[in-house]
Design a protein around this motif. Structure first.
Motif, PDB file in Angstrom:
ATOM      1  N   SER A 397       0.836  -1.194   0.000  1.00 41.69           N
ATOM      2  CA  SER A 397       0.000   0.000   0.000  1.00 41.69           C
ATOM      3  C   SER A 397       0.875   1.250   0.000  1.00 41.69           C
ATOM      4  O   SER A 397       0.623   2.206  -0.733  1.00 41.69           O
ATOM      5  CB  SER A 397      -0.922  -0.040   1.224  1.00 41.69           C
ATOM      6  OG  SER A 397      -1.778   1.052   1.214  1.00 41.69           O
ATOM      7  N   LEU A 398       1.908   1.244   0.799  1.00 41.89           N
ATOM      8  CA  LEU A 398       2.834   2.391   0.828  1.00 41.89           C
ATOM      9  C   LEU A 398       3.595   2.516  -0.488  1.00 41.89           C
ATOM     10  O   LEU A 398       3.859   3.610  -0.953  1.00 41.89           O
ATOM     11  CB  LEU A 398       3.835   2.235   1.978  1.00 41.89           C
ATOM     12  CG  LEU A 398       3.273   2.534   3.361  1.00 41.89           C
ATOM     13  CD1 LEU A 398       4.210   2.011   4.432  1.00 41.89           C
ATOM     14  CD2 LEU A 398       3.022   4.033   3.542  1.00 41.89           C
ATOM     15  N   GLY A 586     -10.502   7.810  15.151  1.00 41.60           N
ATOM     16  CA  GLY A 586      -9.210   7.725  15.815  1.00 41.60           C
ATOM     17  C   GLY A 586      -8.859   6.277  16.053  1.00 41.60           C
ATOM     18  O   GLY A 586      -7.737   5.944  16.390  1.00 41.60           O
ATOM     19  N   PHE A 590     -10.179  -0.659  15.135  1.00 44.29           N
ATOM     20  CA  PHE A 590      -9.146  -1.066  14.177  1.00 44.29           C
ATOM     21  C   PHE A 590      -8.721  -2.518  14.369  1.00 44.29           C
ATOM     22  O   PHE A 590      -8.586  -3.273  13.408  1.00 44.29           O
ATOM     23  CB  PHE A 590      -7.942  -0.134  14.320  1.00 44.29           C
ATOM     24  CG  PHE A 590      -6.856  -0.366  13.315  1.00 44.29           C
ATOM     25  CD1 PHE A 590      -7.090  -0.147  11.965  1.00 44.29           C
ATOM     26  CD2 PHE A 590      -5.599  -0.791  13.714  1.00 44.29           C
ATOM     27  CE1 PHE A 590      -6.081  -0.338  11.025  1.00 44.29           C
ATOM     28  CE2 PHE A 590      -4.584  -0.987  12.778  1.00 44.29           C
ATOM     29  CZ  PHE A 590      -4.829  -0.758  11.434  1.00 44.29           C
TER      30      PHE A 590
ATOM     31  N   LEU B  37      -3.858  10.394  13.138  1.00 48.54           N
ATOM     32  CA  LEU B  37      -5.164  10.606  13.766  1.00 48.54           C
ATOM     33  C   LEU B  37      -5.735   9.260  14.173  1.00 48.54           C
ATOM     34  O   LEU B  37      -6.422   9.132  15.170  1.00 48.54           O
ATOM     35  CB  LEU B  37      -6.134  11.234  12.755  1.00 48.54           C
ATOM     36  CG  LEU B  37      -6.130  12.743  12.549  1.00 48.54           C
ATOM     37  CD1 LEU B  37      -7.168  13.090  11.493  1.00 48.54           C
ATOM     38  CD2 LEU B  37      -6.443  13.458  13.860  1.00 48.54           C
ATOM     39  N   CYS B  38      -5.473   8.286  13.323  1.00 46.85           N
ATOM     40  CA  CYS B  38      -6.007   6.944  13.542  1.00 46.85           C
ATOM     41  C   CYS B  38      -5.053   5.967  12.875  1.00 46.85           C
ATOM     42  O   CYS B  38      -4.177   6.364  12.104  1.00 46.85           O
ATOM     43  CB  CYS B  38      -7.393   6.823  12.914  1.00 46.85           C
ATOM     44  SG  CYS B  38      -7.358   6.652  11.120  1.00 46.85           S
ATOM     45  N   PRO B  39      -5.204   4.680  13.162  1.00 54.35           N
ATOM     46  CA  PRO B  39      -4.256   3.711  12.581  1.00 54.35           C
ATOM     47  C   PRO B  39      -4.555   3.323  11.128  1.00 54.35           C
ATOM     48  O   PRO B  39      -3.763   2.604  10.535  1.00 54.35           O
ATOM     49  CB  PRO B  39      -4.402   2.490  13.495  1.00 54.35           C
ATOM     50  CG  PRO B  39      -5.775   2.599  14.065  1.00 54.35           C
ATOM     51  CD  PRO B  39      -6.080   4.055  14.161  1.00 54.35           C
ATOM     52  N   TYR B  40      -5.667   3.776  10.581  1.00 57.36           N
ATOM     53  CA  TYR B  40      -6.009   3.360   9.220  1.00 57.36           C
ATOM     54  C   TYR B  40      -5.120   4.032   8.172  1.00 57.36           C
ATOM     55  O   TYR B  40      -4.987   3.534   7.063  1.00 57.36           O
ATOM     56  CB  TYR B  40      -7.482   3.672   8.899  1.00 57.36           C
ATOM     57  CG  TYR B  40      -8.444   2.761   9.609  1.00 57.36           C
ATOM     58  CD1 TYR B  40      -8.810   1.545   9.063  1.00 57.36           C
ATOM     59  CD2 TYR B  40      -8.977   3.114  10.845  1.00 57.36           C
ATOM     60  CE1 TYR B  40      -9.681   0.689   9.727  1.00 57.36           C
ATOM     61  CE2 TYR B  40      -9.843   2.272  11.522  1.00 57.36           C
ATOM     62  CZ  TYR B  40     -10.197   1.067  10.956  1.00 57.36           C
ATOM     63  OH  TYR B  40     -11.054   0.226  11.611  1.00 57.36           O
ATOM     64  N   ILE B  42      -1.450   5.325   7.079  1.00 52.63           N
ATOM     65  CA  ILE B  42      -0.046   5.115   7.440  1.00 52.63           C
ATOM     66  C   ILE B  42       0.853   5.968   6.559  1.00 52.63           C
ATOM     67  O   ILE B  42       0.439   6.419   5.480  1.00 52.63           O
ATOM     68  CB  ILE B  42       0.348   3.620   7.341  1.00 52.63           C
ATOM     69  CG1 ILE B  42       0.086   3.068   5.936  1.00 52.63           C
ATOM     70  CG2 ILE B  42      -0.382   2.812   8.387  1.00 52.63           C
ATOM     71  CD1 ILE B  42       0.574   1.634   5.737  1.00 52.63           C
ATOM     72  N   PHE B  43       2.074   6.183   7.023  1.00 50.52           N
ATOM     73  CA  PHE B  43       3.012   7.048   6.314  1.00 50.52           C
ATOM     74  C   PHE B  43       4.395   6.446   6.401  1.00 50.52           C
ATOM     75  O   PHE B  43       4.827   5.990   7.459  1.00 50.52           O
ATOM     76  CB  PHE B  43       3.014   8.438   6.958  1.00 50.52           C
ATOM     77  CG  PHE B  43       4.018   9.369   6.340  1.00 50.52           C
ATOM     78  CD1 PHE B  43       3.686  10.089   5.200  1.00 50.52           C
ATOM     79  CD2 PHE B  43       5.286   9.504   6.882  1.00 50.52           C
ATOM     80  CE1 PHE B  43       4.621  10.943   4.616  1.00 50.52           C
ATOM     81  CE2 PHE B  43       6.217  10.354   6.299  1.00 50.52           C
ATOM     82  CZ  PHE B  43       5.879  11.072   5.162  1.00 50.52           C
ATOM     83  N   ALA B  50      -3.607   4.159   2.820  1.00 50.36           N
ATOM     84  CA  ALA B  50      -4.695   3.684   3.682  1.00 50.36           C
ATOM     85  C   ALA B  50      -5.049   2.258   3.250  1.00 50.36           C
ATOM     86  O   ALA B  50      -5.904   2.052   2.417  1.00 50.36           O
ATOM     87  CB  ALA B  50      -5.901   4.601   3.578  1.00 50.36           C
ATOM     88  N   PRO B  51      -4.348   1.274   3.810  1.00 48.30           N
ATOM     89  CA  PRO B  51      -4.531  -0.096   3.324  1.00 48.30           C
ATOM     90  C   PRO B  51      -5.870  -0.723   3.713  1.00 48.30           C
ATOM     91  O   PRO B  51      -6.305  -1.638   3.043  1.00 48.30           O
ATOM     92  CB  PRO B  51      -3.396  -0.874   3.991  1.00 48.30           C
ATOM     93  CG  PRO B  51      -2.504   0.132   4.635  1.00 48.30           C
ATOM     94  CD  PRO B  51      -3.310   1.371   4.836  1.00 48.30           C
ATOM     95  N   ASP B  52      -6.501  -0.271   4.789  1.00 48.29           N
ATOM     96  CA  ASP B  52      -7.696  -0.962   5.280  1.00 48.29           C
ATOM     97  C   ASP B  52      -8.935  -0.100   5.147  1.00 48.29           C
ATOM     98  O   ASP B  52      -8.850   1.117   4.999  1.00 48.29           O
ATOM     99  CB  ASP B  52      -7.499  -1.342   6.753  1.00 48.29           C
ATOM    100  CG  ASP B  52      -6.369  -2.331   6.929  1.00 48.29           C
ATOM    101  OD1 ASP B  52      -6.527  -3.472   6.470  1.00 48.29           O
ATOM    102  OD2 ASP B  52      -5.329  -1.945   7.495  1.00 48.29           O
ATOM    103  N   CYS B  54     -12.053   1.634   6.742  1.00 48.42           N
ATOM    104  CA  CYS B  54     -12.512   2.124   8.045  1.00 48.42           C
ATOM    105  C   CYS B  54     -14.038   2.115   8.099  1.00 48.42           C
ATOM    106  O   CYS B  54     -14.644   1.534   8.969  1.00 48.42           O
ATOM    107  CB  CYS B  54     -11.967   3.519   8.303  1.00 48.42           C
ATOM    108  SG  CYS B  54     -12.836   4.432   9.582  1.00 48.42           S
TER     109      CYS B  54
END
Lengths: 640, 360
Positions: A397-398, A586, A590, B37-40, B42-43, B50-52, B54
């Motif tokens: 994804s990254l 937030g 998850f 902000l949230c785990p969905y 990523i950087f 945003a692999p997943d 929400c």
């Protein structure tokens, strides 16, 4: 499994179809058995392995089915009796050898067991492996019960020696895993001294005359099989409907006739010898019946051949009506059931058949949906594959170039489902993931821009993946292979494989190391623990982002079930609900929504995550994905 | 700021809209506002992903995204300025004072981009307790920039200098805001980050957002993808960590990068392909939502331009002046005119880009 030599001859025993096959082989004087595990066939070799020491035979898990059959053929060439067992897919792997072995011929009795899996209950297909008998002109036996399994295996060894060729015995999931009463016979004493006469050459040339010899062997087999008593008719002399059935379908047909109350109108011709077909027997019963229904799984194998036979004699036999898969009375796909056969019989005989009251079915459906929680395919709690696919998903994804993952056969095939984040884009057969990766890895020059990742398990790596890997290395394919090394053939029941260094009978073998194999091929290779999500993600990201070329990552972490047997995992997991963000923006659950380990639940009442302590094994991985640090991994000793 | 769903249509989930309209549309500028902000979201290595799924319909991620489609981007900016008690002023944004300046701190020599004003101001804000912690951008282990949190002058100086690649620094701001602390936070950011930070601070469902007390904005005309820049540097044979990068003013037409081996000028044509596509949507040259904005001083190497925009910005500059940390001089009218024209041009180009985006 248990040591089958301990069964007493003449004393009724409750045996699984697979155990009955194994016992039959022991009674037939088997000296060598080889197999590659695969449901529904695995217990055949497992029970032989457990009997190997007492029986004084050699039993091996081979690297693949072709090697298994080749090992068995070697024993046959020296005059010993041998057997190779496999699931339907394995027959494809062994097919090239089979089609040449049948020309060279054999000496000691040699039997190929194929255990087919109609409906693909634990398979990637529901292929009908009986095709191999017609393709390679081999005698084919189809037992219906465990007792027949035992009897037919013994017969198969004698038949093989009588004609000098391989004999095929075909089981089915329902038969292999059914337990029924079997009366074992005596075990032999002594065995021949293996010897290969150096003047003897087992090969296939000259092809044409040898092809003729092969045809002659099949004709001779037909004569012997006609006397075997495995084909039997029961019913009226001139039935309203003749059912020709084999395997489990013969039992279903009898049950269906009983359900409909038409036992006296329907005749059942149960065929245990299905290739070559007993033409005289079939001619006689066709002459006595106007209407014929075929009951077999999965393909219309007997149906097509009987119709071809009829076509040659239609003038004498008169007009007949044939029912079955071709007529649409039975489905072309999936397992048969007594209900399906009853439906077909009722339609042909003009009766009404209702499997159950509609209200009952409706009520049953409602009750089930109320009482039984929805369950999808899922990796076990603590399964390293979940962590591996997580890392792959994050990294690709990254990477952002819509990387594709070519999958293979094993527990990790479930990567096509949500438990593997649907991260696997293709799955076919053992090892094909590497060939597909290799092909994709050469498409760059044709404009293909997506990164390519192949995943393969450790057992599959040795089974059929090596040629694909060598091909990729040779032709400089650009892809990342991830070997999901859980040090087990987990999906089929933890059988040893070349990497485990254990043999089928539990003796130490020589462990073959994936890493060394890759390095010997000159491939850049790195070992990573998938439980370390950040490290695994980084390794995948760097590999796909790095210089082009073939790379291997070995994600090494013991299968969670094997770890469970070896003392378990180190942590007791706990959710600090005061920190958990629940379904607020937030987090929005998850852990239970995205990570999806069955050990992680959402506590509806509290609106917070909770560990299911019964299910959770304590691998500690989920603690890494909680954004709030609410999932805590505490050492089990400290927590106790 | 949340778009109202079309009549009869179920509202699409926030993250899924963000993915479709920004990330997958290639318009993300990696400001980092949605990261952390949230785990969905990523950087890593300059990339936001945003692999997943929400599924939350009123998530904050799309609200704080400076690139999310809005009916009228200019109105959104005006609204945020109003919430800060500042007027909208075109083309340079609210202005209290305008200066050319340079730092008078010897330990900054050779590390800062131009006049060292930003490093001086951040360090001062920390020293004087205006903020307890500053969110800055610094090159990570692989060279790609990332957000860092600084509490000391030394940490501030470690992050001095521009990188010209998107670094997601706001993820560090989100991280700081998620912690149970109450100290004031400062941010040094690009115009997109100043916009996102203002959205974040004003968000009705981000109680912690109010802890952001100081935004030092940086002038920006475009930014590069971190990975793209790495590729350009590799192609140009530049090895090793960069000590400085700069786009010298026209007619230079190059990106100048300096390593331990020396300085290389890379023609702009080679750089253009890795300019972030989303930068075309930005109308803001000088970070109008900052408290104080800092950029190069055109035609005066070693100096900065300073635009003071808010009371807080004024307070900080006054402190710096009082302590003799900065040398200030009046910005010539001609230069000011140039800056205004450049800012107006950027606004016009962005308006056109937004129009094209809306037209699909």
């Amino acid at each position: 499994m248990a040591d089958l030599t301990k069964l007493k001859a003449g004393e009724l025993a409750l045996l699984q179809g697979n155990e009955a096959i194994a016992r039959g082989a022991l009674e037939a004087g088997l000296s060598l058995a080889a197999a590659y595990p695969g449901n529904p066939s695995s217990e055949i070799l497992e029970s032989l392995a457990d009997s190997a020491a007492s029986a004084g035979i050699y039993v091996e898990w081979s690297a693949n089915e072709k090697v298994a059959l080749e090992s068995a053929a070697a024993a046959s060439f020296t005059g010993l009796r041998a057997m190779a067992s496999m699931k339907q897919n394995g027959v494809n792997v062994a097919q090239d050898f089979i089609c040449n072995l049948t020309i060279s011929g054999t000496q000691g009795g040699i039997v190929l067991i194929t255990a087919d899996d109609p409906s693909g209950i634990s398979s990637t297909n529901e292929e009908d492996a009986r095709f191999i008998a017609r393709l390679a002109d081999l005698p084919l036996l189809e037992p219906s019960t465990p007792a027949e399994c035992l009897a037919m295996v013994k017969f198969a060894f004698d038949l093989s020696e009588a004609i000098g060729n391989l004999v095929v015995l075909r089981s089915l999931s329902r038969l292999s895993h059914t337990r029924a009463g079997v009366v074992p016979g005596p075990l032999p004493t002594g065995r021949p001294q293996p010897f290969w006469d150096p003047k003897q050459i087992w090969n296939t040339v000259p092809v044409v005359p040898r092809h003729q010899a092969m045809k002659d062997k099949l004709a001779k087999a037909g004569q012997i099989m006609a006397q075997s008593g495995f084909n039997a008719y029961s019913g009226p002399e001139s039935p309203d409907l003749l059912v020709i059935a084999s395997g489990s379908s013969a039992l279903y047909a009898a049950e269906a006739a009983g359900l409909l109350g038409v036992d006296r109108r329907v005749g059942l011709l149960k065929l245990g010898c299905t290739w070559p077909l007993d033409q005289a027997l079939l001619r006689k019963h066709l002459a006595d019946s106007e209407r014929v229904l075929f009951a077999e799984e999965v393909d219309p194998f007997i149906e097509t051949e009987v119709k071809a036979l009829y076509a040659q004699q239609a003038a004498e036999l008169g007009i007949k009506q044939f029912f079955g898969k071709a007529s649409g009375h039975l489905p072309q796909i999936g397992e048969l059931t007594p209900g399906r056969l009853a439906g077909a019989m009722a339609a042909i005989l003009g009766l009404t058949w209702q499997p159950a009251e509609p209200q009952y079915l409706q009520a049953a459906r409602e009750t089930i949906s109320r009482l039984v929680p929805f369950r999808e395919f899922g990796f076990c709690p603590g399964c390293p594959h979940r962590a591996s696919y997580w890392a792959i998903k994050q990294a690709l994804s990254l990477d952002g170039r819509q990387g594709v993952v070519s999958g293979d056969i094993g527990c990790y095939t479930l990567g096509v489902h949500s438990t593997g984040f649907r991260r696997v884009n293709s799955v076919h057969c053992m090892g094909s993931g590497l060939g597909i990766s290799s092909g994709l890895g050469k498409l760059k020059s044709l404009g293909f821009q997506q990164p390519v990742v192949g995943v393969v398990g450790d057992s599959t790596f040795f089974h059929a993946a090596l040629p694909g890997l060598v091909n990729a290395r040779w032709n400089q394919a650009d892809y990342l292979l991830i070997v999901l090394d859980n040090s087990a053939t987990a999906m089929t029941g933890f059988q040893p494989h070349p990497g485990t260094g254990q043999t089928a009978s539990g003796q130490p073998g020589t462990a073959v190391d994936v890493e060394q194999v890759c390095r010997a091929l000159g491939i850049d290779c790195q070992v990573v623990d998938p439980y370390d999500l950040a490290a695994a993600q980084q390794a995948v990201y760097q590999a796909v982002q790095g210089e082009p070329g073939l790379k291997v990552l070995i994600f090494r972490r013991l299968c969670a079930l094997v770890q469970g047997r070896q003392g378990g995992h180190p942590y007791r997991m706990r959710v600090d609900q005061s920190l958990c963000r629940g379904d607020e923006c937030g987090c929005h659950r998850f852990c239970s929504r995205a990570f999806r380990c069955p050990g992680l639940n959402f506590d509806q009442a509290a609106g917070r995550a909770v560990i299911d302590e019964v299910v959770c094994v304590g691998c500690g991985v989920c603690a890494q994905i909680c954004p709030a640090g609410a999932i805590r991994a505490e050492a089990k000793e400290a927590a106790a | 700021m949340t778009q109202s769903p079309a009549a009869g249509q179920p509202a699409a989930a926030s993250l899924e809209r963000l993915k479709a309209q920004v990330l997958e549309a290639g318009l993300c500028v990696a400001c980092g506002a949605c990261v952390g902000l949230c785990p969905y979201v990523i950087f890593h290595d300059g990339q936001v992903a945003a692999p997943d799924v929400c599924g939350l319909e009123d998530g904050r991620c799309i609200d704080v995204c400076p690139q999310a489609p809005v009916p009228d981007p200019s109105q959104k900016r005006a609204g945020l300025l109003q919430a800060l008690g500042r007027p909208q002023a075109l083309p340079l944004g609210p202005l209290r004072e305008v200066w050319w300046a340079r730092a008078l701190c010897p330990d900054q020599q050779g590390r800062v981009q131009y006049g060292g004003v930003v490093s001086t101001l951040v360090a001062l804000a920390l020293q004087e307790g205006l903020i307890g912690e500053a969110v800055l951008t610094q090159a990570g282990p692989e060279g790609a920039p990332e957000g860092v949190r600084a509490r000391t002058r030394q940490e501030v100086l470690a992050a001095a200098g521009s990188i010209y690649a998107a670094g997601g620094a706001l993820s560090a701001l989100n991280q700081a805001l998620a912690e149970a602390s109450d100290h004031a936070l400062g941010l040094v950011g690009l115009p997109c980050q100043a916009l996102a930070a203002a959205s974040l601070a004003a968000h009705p469902r981000h109680a912690q957002g109010a802890r952001l007390k100081l935004v030092i904005g940086l002038f920006c005309t475009l930014n590069l993808s971190a990975r793209g820049l790495r590729g350009v540097l590799q192609a140009a044979g530049v090895r090793g960590p960069l000590t400085r990068s700069d786009f010298p003013p026209p007619p230079a037409g190059v990106l100048e990068v300096t390593t331990a081996q020396g300085t290389t000028a890379i023609p702009l044509e080679e750089v253009r392909p890795v300019v972030l596509k989303g930068c075309a949507l930005c109308p803001d040259l000088s970070a109008e939502l900052a408290d104080i904005s800092v950029g190069a001083a055109e035609g005066r190497p070693g100096w900065n331009t300073i635009l003071v925009r808010s009371e807080q910005g004024q307070r900080l500059l006054d402190l710096a002046r009082a302590q003799g940390l900065l040398e200030l001089t009046e910005m010539p009218g001609e230069s000011r005119q140039h800056l205004s024209t450049a800012a107006a041009n950027k606004r016009a180009r962005a308006a056109q880009a937004w129009k094209e985006r809306a037209d699909g």
